[in-house]
Design an enzyme around this catalytic site. Structure first.
Site, short mmCIF file in Angstrom:
data_model
loop_
_atom_site.label_atom_id
_atom_site.label_comp_id
_atom_site.label_asym_id
_atom_site.label_seq_id
_atom_site.Cartn_x
_atom_site.Cartn_y
_atom_site.Cartn_z
N PHE A 220 1.16 -1.20 -0.15
CA PHE A 220 0.08 0.23 0.08
C PHE A 220 1.31 1.33 -0.53
O PHE A 220 1.13 2.29 0.89
CB PHE A 220 -0.95 -0.03 1.15
CG PHE A 220 -1.68 -1.54 1.27
CD1 PHE A 220 -2.70 -0.95 0.66
CD2 PHE A 220 -1.13 -2.59 2.35
CE1 PHE A 220 -3.23 -3.02 1.38
CE2 PHE A 220 -1.72 -3.33 2.69
CZ PHE A 220 -3.11 -3.52 1.72
N CYS A 331 -5.27 3.51 9.99
CA CYS A 331 -5.38 5.22 9.75
C CYS A 331 -7.05 4.45 9.85
O CYS A 331 -7.59 5.50 10.48
CB CYS A 331 -5.36 6.10 8.81
SG CYS A 331 -6.10 5.31 7.69
#
Length: 388
Positions: A220, A331
């Site tokens: 990512f 997150c």
């Protein structure tokens, strides 16, 4: 203009939380949508000044615990306070200047990349002060330009339209910025969020002791942030993986900008599929980094998000060599630190490894956390050593 809370509903405000929900409100007197109001208990005791929007579930967003005018001078003072804090420790050319409620400017985000400021305003009440916020930022920092990135669906819940555009000065499509000595080209007009994820800045610097001479996998990777830091800190070989072809192309351009393209390669692939294929191939890396986007934006989807986190973390642990290092992040605001730790415990058990914690980190200091508002802490970052 006054808004009265239901009896007993003042405890959240008294405890320091910056939100009041629509269901907590008893009645209003003369309040207008988006304008500042005095927030009172059912008995008429003053609690706070807030901006009011009855259409939003978060109907009141607290600005001040004092009974004071909310005007341009107040906004200038809040902006100055936010910048004064960051001047003590931050490079203001790669910095979150304003972090919403944590800086007493609810739903306002301002990021600075080089000489350009990118602004987001996500609630009706603060939209009315947009000009004052821009004026204050320009007065304090004299940027080249200020650009609006209000292309966020949550604005529609506030009765606001999505929009982007120039607010002041001039802003090129891409801006060069340095973070921890690494150069990046930031797409402030079309990139995700405000163009770059600044919240991991200190965490990216924290990998420096663990990557020299190492073979590193960064899943990512987006535009190469962790991958390029690894290369700068002396990694022998770095592979960055992202599903977006555009992101990978930007990452490669950033690698060339830093002169590390000979040690960094980027692969456009679904990270879940890539990790699975690497595990099947019995590949191993010295360092594995997982920094995925949020897997859920609602509490109702947390269970599914944890399954996704467990899958990538289990595979990431298995791909890390014995004695290697594993960096994992989330997150997702609704995945609490305790939930994330619990998932890691399950993943390490199923991966038949032992994790030794080196650091447990959160978002950078330019994204400060209000003790009374758990919502202001969303980022989890664990650095571990893996033993098999």
């Amino acid at each position: 203009m006054n808004v009265y809370l239901r009896r007993g509903r003042e405890q959240r405000v008294l405890g320091g939380h910056p939100w009041v929900f629509r269901s907590d409100i008893e009645r209003e007197e003369g309040a207008a949508d988006g304008l500042p109001v005095r927030v009172l208990t059912a008995a008429g005791r003053f609690l706070a000044m807030a901006v009011y929007n009855p259409r939003s579930q978060i109907s009141l967003r607290v600005l001040s615990r004092r009974d004071e005018p909310i005007d341009a001078a107040f906004i200038r003072g809040r902006v100055h306070r936010a910048l004064d804090y960051r001047r003590r420790f931050a490079d203001l050319n790669s910095c979150r200047l304003i972090f919403a409620e944590s800086d007493g400017l609810p739903a306002v985000i301002a990021d600075k990349f080089g000489e350009v400021i990118v602004l987001q305003i996500l609630c009706l009440g603060m939209e009315r002060f947009k000009g004052d916020i821009v004026d204050a930022l320009v007065q304090e920092l004299s940027p080249r330009g200020v650009y609006e990135r209000n292309d966020v669906p949550v604005r529609e819940l506030e009765g606001l339209s999505q929009q982007t555009g120039l607010l002041w000065g001039e802003v090129p499509s891409r801006v060069e910025m340095q973070e921890n000595g690494v150069r990046f080209l930031v797409d402030v007009k079309e990139g995700q969020k405000t163009g770059f994820f600044l919240d991991q800045k200190e965490n990216r610097a924290a990998i420096a002791p663990f990557v020299p001479g190492m073979r590193v996998l960064d899943c990512f990777t987006h535009t190469g942030s962790f991958a390029l830091h690894a290369a700068r800190y002396g990694a022998a070989e770095v592979t960055g993986v992202d599903i977006s072809e555009h992101a990978c192309a930007c990452a490669l351009e950033n690698a060339r900008l830093n002169g590390v393209e000979d040690r960094v390669r980027f692969e456009c692939a679904n990270a879940f599929d890539f990790l699975r294929a690497q595990q099947t191939a019995k590949a191993h890396y010295d360092v594995v980094i997982l920094d995925p986007p949020a897997f859920t934006k609602t509490r109702s989807a947390v269970e599914g998000a944890l399954r996704g986190y467990k899958e990538i973390n289990l595979r990431g642990m298995k791909l890390t060599r014995d004695g290697g290092y594993f960096v994992t992040c989330s997150c997702s605001q609704h995945v609490t630190p305790d939930l994330f730790r619990g998932m890691l415990l399950e993943a390490q058990k199923d991966a038949h490894v032992q994790l030794r914690q080196i650091e447990w980190r959160t978002q950078g200091r330019d994204h400060p956390i209000l003790l009374a508002s758990p919502e202001t802490q969303y980022l989890k970052c664990g650095i571990f050593q893996v033993f098999k």
